[in-house]
Write an enzyme that holds these catalytic residues in place. Structure first.
Site, PDB file in Angstrom:
ATOM      1  N   ASN A   1       9.016 -24.441 -12.937  1.00 29.39           N
ATOM      2  CA  ASN A   1      10.044 -25.155 -13.520  1.00 29.39           C
ATOM      3  C   ASN A   1      11.186 -24.200 -14.467  1.00 29.39           C
ATOM      4  O   ASN A   1      10.964 -23.274 -14.326  1.00 29.39           O
ATOM      5  CB  ASN A   1       9.093 -26.013 -14.726  1.00 29.39           C
ATOM      6  CG  ASN A   1       8.408 -25.188 -15.576  1.00 29.39           C
ATOM      7  OD1 ASN A   1       9.063 -24.512 -16.339  1.00 29.39           O
ATOM      8  ND2 ASN A   1       6.871 -25.152 -15.432  1.00 29.39           N
TER       9      ASN A   1
ATOM     10  N   ASP B   1       0.979 -28.604 -14.132  1.00 35.36           N
ATOM     11  CA  ASP B   1      -0.229 -29.267 -14.029  1.00 35.36           C
ATOM     12  C   ASP B   1      -1.236 -29.414 -12.750  1.00 35.36           C
ATOM     13  O   ASP B   1      -2.269 -29.745 -12.703  1.00 35.36           O
ATOM     14  CB  ASP B   1       0.172 -31.138 -14.252  1.00 35.36           C
ATOM     15  CG  ASP B   1       0.782 -31.241 -15.662  1.00 35.36           C
ATOM     16  OD1 ASP B   1       0.077 -30.533 -16.456  1.00 35.36           O
ATOM     17  OD2 ASP B   1       1.736 -31.928 -15.700  1.00 35.36           O
TER      18      ASP B   1
ATOM     19  N   LYS C   1       3.474 -16.337   5.497  1.00 35.33           N
ATOM     20  CA  LYS C   1       4.678 -17.514   5.133  1.00 35.33           C
ATOM     21  C   LYS C   1       4.590 -18.702   6.051  1.00 35.33           C
ATOM     22  O   LYS C   1       4.515 -18.211   7.113  1.00 35.33           O
ATOM     23  CB  LYS C   1       6.080 -16.591   5.342  1.00 35.33           C
ATOM     24  CG  LYS C   1       7.283 -17.267   5.042  1.00 35.33           C
ATOM     25  CD  LYS C   1       8.413 -16.646   5.496  1.00 35.33           C
ATOM     26  CE  LYS C   1       9.802 -17.592   5.407  1.00 35.33           C
ATOM     27  NZ  LYS C   1      10.863 -16.922   5.769  1.00 35.33           N
TER      28      LYS C   1
ATOM     29  N   VAL D   1      -4.523 -25.982 -23.346  1.00 33.42           N
ATOM     30  CA  VAL D   1      -4.496 -26.634 -24.888  1.00 33.42           C
ATOM     31  C   VAL D   1      -5.619 -27.247 -25.194  1.00 33.42           C
ATOM     32  O   VAL D   1      -6.286 -27.167 -26.116  1.00 33.42           O
ATOM     33  CB  VAL D   1      -3.126 -27.038 -25.336  1.00 33.42           C
ATOM     34  CG1 VAL D   1      -2.780 -28.478 -24.859  1.00 33.42           C
ATOM     35  CG2 VAL D   1      -2.920 -26.849 -26.653  1.00 33.42           C
TER      36      VAL D   1
ATOM     37  N   PHE E   1       2.917 -28.889 -27.494  1.00 33.89           N
ATOM     38  CA  PHE E   1       3.990 -29.367 -27.300  1.00 33.89           C
ATOM     39  C   PHE E   1       3.762 -30.590 -26.313  1.00 33.89           C
ATOM     40  O   PHE E   1       3.102 -30.517 -25.485  1.00 33.89           O
ATOM     41  CB  PHE E   1       5.243 -28.520 -26.741  1.00 33.89           C
ATOM     42  CG  PHE E   1       5.816 -27.444 -27.571  1.00 33.89           C
ATOM     43  CD1 PHE E   1       5.155 -26.533 -28.485  1.00 33.89           C
ATOM     44  CD2 PHE E   1       7.093 -27.629 -27.904  1.00 33.89           C
ATOM     45  CE1 PHE E   1       5.937 -25.652 -29.363  1.00 33.89           C
ATOM     46  CE2 PHE E   1       7.746 -26.986 -28.865  1.00 33.89           C
ATOM     47  CZ  PHE E   1       7.287 -26.113 -29.326  1.00 33.89           C
TER      48      PHE E   1
HETATM   49  O1  PMT Z   1      11.074 -22.213 -22.513  1.00 33.27           O
HETATM   50  P1  PMT Z   1      12.358 -22.796 -23.030  1.00 33.27           P
HETATM   51  O2  PMT Z   1      13.450 -22.841 -21.895  1.00 33.27           O
HETATM   52  O3  PMT Z   1      12.854 -22.202 -24.396  1.00 33.27           O
HETATM   53  O4  PMT Z   1      11.986 -24.402 -23.210  1.00 33.27           O
HETATM   54  C1  PMT Z   1      11.184 -24.845 -24.281  1.00 33.27           C
HETATM   55  C2  PMT Z   1      10.184 -25.933 -23.647  1.00 33.27           C
HETATM   56  C3  PMT Z   1      11.108 -27.106 -23.281  1.00 33.27           C
HETATM   57  C4  PMT Z   1       9.392 -25.608 -22.419  1.00 33.27           C
HETATM   58  C5  PMT Z   1       9.337 -26.262 -24.748  1.00 33.27           C
HETATM   59  O5  PMT Z   1       9.929 -26.680 -26.000  1.00 33.27           O
HETATM   60  C6  PMT Z   1       8.319 -27.121 -24.559  1.00 33.27           C
HETATM   61  O6  PMT Z   1       8.440 -28.578 -24.535  1.00 33.27           O
HETATM   62  N1  PMT Z   1       6.942 -26.638 -23.977  1.00 33.27           N
HETATM   63  C7  PMT Z   1       6.143 -27.515 -23.451  1.00 33.27           C
HETATM   64  C8  PMT Z   1       6.247 -27.938 -22.109  1.00 33.27           C
HETATM   65  C9  PMT Z   1       5.035 -28.720 -21.173  1.00 33.27           C
HETATM   66  O7  PMT Z   1       4.630 -28.324 -20.382  1.00 33.27           O
HETATM   67  O8  PMT Z   1       4.927 -29.886 -21.831  1.00 33.27           O
HETATM   68  P2  PMT Z   1       3.687 -30.827 -21.284  1.00 33.27           P
HETATM   69  O9  PMT Z   1       3.983 -32.352 -22.074  1.00 33.27           O
HETATM   70  O10 PMT Z   1       3.701 -31.205 -19.858  1.00 33.27           O
HETATM   71  O11 PMT Z   1       2.540 -30.482 -21.819  1.00 33.27           O
HETATM   72  C10 PMT Z   1       1.784 -30.939 -22.952  1.00 33.27           C
HETATM   73  C11 PMT Z   1       1.233 -29.495 -23.843  1.00 33.27           C
HETATM   74  O12 PMT Z   1      -0.001 -29.108 -22.845  1.00 33.27           O
HETATM   75  C12 PMT Z   1       1.973 -28.356 -23.855  1.00 33.27           C
HETATM   76  O13 PMT Z   1       1.463 -27.665 -25.057  1.00 33.27           O
HETATM   77  C13 PMT Z   1       1.461 -27.528 -22.761  1.00 33.27           C
HETATM   78  O14 PMT Z   1       1.755 -26.056 -23.100  1.00 33.27           O
HETATM   79  C14 PMT Z   1       0.248 -28.008 -22.663  1.00 33.27           C
HETATM   80  N2  PMT Z   1      -0.471 -27.780 -21.245  1.00 33.27           N
HETATM   81  C15 PMT Z   1      -0.157 -28.484 -20.067  1.00 33.27           C
HETATM   82  C16 PMT Z   1      -0.520 -28.439 -19.001  1.00 33.27           C
HETATM   83  C17 PMT Z   1      -1.638 -27.633 -18.677  1.00 33.27           C
HETATM   84  N3  PMT Z   1      -2.216 -27.344 -17.452  1.00 33.27           N
HETATM   85  N4  PMT Z   1      -2.156 -26.781 -19.926  1.00 33.27           N
HETATM   86  C18 PMT Z   1      -1.369 -26.942 -21.053  1.00 33.27           C
HETATM   87  O15 PMT Z   1      -2.130 -26.189 -22.070  1.00 33.27           O
END
Ligand code: PMT
Length: 402
Positions: free
Chosen positions: A210, A279, A289, A310, A325
């Site tokens: 991403n 995810d 390849k 998390v 986040f």
């Molecule tokens: O890196 P930058 O370019 O500075 O951009 C910052 C950002 C946009 C990446 C950051 O501010 C942000 O929003 N990060 C979270 C990105 C994300 O994956 O969000 P989510 O809504 O998909 O996930 C929710 C939370 O679960 C997040 O805390 C993520 O880290 C966590 N997660 C998600 C999937 C997974 N398998 N394990 C996780 O821990």
């Protein structure tokens, strides 16, 4: 009170194209309350004039060792004694070599030897010069002598090369200076922060990922460090310089990040999940390849769910204060509150990534931080300022919890 109120900074400018950014640095340091006196080497004057720096600093600029008038106003020893901080920026490969070997053949060299002030060096040079064995040896020696080395950053260089060697940006340098004098309210706390993207391999040459640059997570690491925390940063692949003294753990895939996060979180006070974790990962990574053939117009790749890092940290028996986040493009608040609850988090930072000028790979961001009972809005500002506010909010909530 401003953080740098009463602080006396000697800014040593050496010869490099990034010298043109120094008037802005002087201004921003003064904005924070510092008094700044500028010392320039001969070659620095090829890039920026002493008059410009005199105008922005409000003080005469010192540029020569053997000037009786200048020595009468504030001589090299007086300058060395006056300073609380000697910041050398940009520091060329040549000036770093001179300092390492204790050369005192110009004003800056004598001040370095004569001062008891904190010394910080912000290198800027061609990437190959930075990676040269001798430069790295010099840098290591300066670190061993207790000097701070800030940067360099990575990116496109004036000479057209790409790599490490860029002077840190002015806001980053100001953050570093402020960090020296900031109240250390997170002393004895261990923060673990995830940052950047993950990469999920498809075959030996392709992956799913991403647009995360890591800037937000790295800014949080810097802000927590500045406030006195011990910081471990678990980072996916990014092009950023590691904040000084942070423990960096590099990972590529979500599974690797998961493994490291669980290990580190067991000893952490705070866990911040800023990484953009995939995810899903590819169910079976092709050994070779994947070839395009005349008849395969459609290609299907099976994906399986990755562990939720998390959520698994928040499920630990002795869980740290856990902050997630939520990067959302619609119904931001709704989805963020759902994640707060579902993943059993203490806080969630809702990040609207549909708006331009914030979110993924931007220098700025805006967040709304929710706990089960509170809401804090952080308006659009630099990621470094957002990070400071977020760290303050986390520290307050943590205090309330204890
Ligand atoms: O890196 P930058 O370019 O500075 O951009 C910052 C950002 C946009 C990446 C950051 O501010 C942000 O929003 N990060 C979270 C990105 C994300 O994956 O969000 P989510 O809504 O998909 O996930 C929710 C939370 O679960 C997040 O805390 C993520 O880290 C966590 N997660 C998600 C999937 C997974 N398998 N394990 C996780 O821990």
């Amino acid at each position: 009170m401003q953080i740098l109120q009463g602080k006396k900074i000697v800014l040593g400018i050496t010869g490099g194209i990034a010298a043109y950014k120094m008037p802005e640095l002087v201004r921003r340091l003064i904005d924070q309350g510092a008094e700044v006196r500028v010392v320039m080497t001969e070659s620095a004057k090829a890039f920026i004039t002493p008059l410009t720096l005199q105008a922005v600093s409000g003080n005469s600029v010192s540029d020569t060792l053997l000037d009786t008038e200048a020595e009468r106003a504030m001589g090299h020893i007086a300058l060395a004694k006056w300073a609380d901080l000697l910041l050398i920026a940009p520091a060329s490969a040549n000036s770093i070599a001179n300092i390492t070997h204790g050369l005192a053949n110009d004003l800056l060299g004598t001040i370095v030897l004569a001062t008891n002030a904190t010394i910080a060096i912000a290198p800027a040079m061609n990437q190959q010069m930075w990676h040269a064995e001798i430069t790295q040896e010099n840098i290591q020696k300066l670190k061993n002598r207790g000097m701070h080395i800030w940067g360099p950053g990575q990116g496109e260089q004036a000479c057209g090369d790409v790599g490490f060697g860029r002077l840190l940006e002015v806001p980053e340098l100001v953050d570093q200076v402020c960090g020296l004098y900031q109240e250390k309210k997170l002393l004895n706390q261990h923060w673990v922060i995830t940052a950047g993207p993950t990469r999920e391999a498809i075959d030996p040459v392709r992956y799913i990922s991403n647009h995360s640059s890591g800037k937000m997570g790295y800014s949080i690491a810097q802000a927590a460090l500045n406030a006195g925390a011990k910081v471990t940063l678990i980072s996916g692949p990014v092009n950023l310089s590691t904040p000084e003294t942070v423990e960096l753990i590099k990972v590529t895939s979500a599974e690797q990040m998961h493994q490291e996060a669980i290990k580190q979180a067991k000893n952490a006070d705070v866990f911040v999940a800023c990484a953009a974790v995939a995810d899903y990962r590819v169910a079976e990574i092709a050994e070779q390849k994947i070839k395009k053939t005349a008849d395969n117009h459609h290609l299907q790749i099976n994906l399986v769910k990755n562990p939720d890092i998390v959520a698994d940290v928040a499920a630990l028996a002795d869980k740290p204060f856990t902050v997630g986040f939520a990067a959302e493009t619609q119904d931001v608040e709704h989805y963020a509150l759902d994640k707060l609850k579902r993943k059993n988090l203490d806080l969630i930072a809702a990040n609207n990534v549909a708006l331009s000028g914030q979110g993924f790979n931007s220098d700025n961001n805006a967040l709304t931080v929710f706990s089960a009972t509170s809401q804090h809005d952080i308006s659009l500002m630099s990621k470094s300022d957002v990070a400071k506010k977020l760290v303050d909010i986390i520290a307050e909530q943590l205090d309330e919890k204890h």
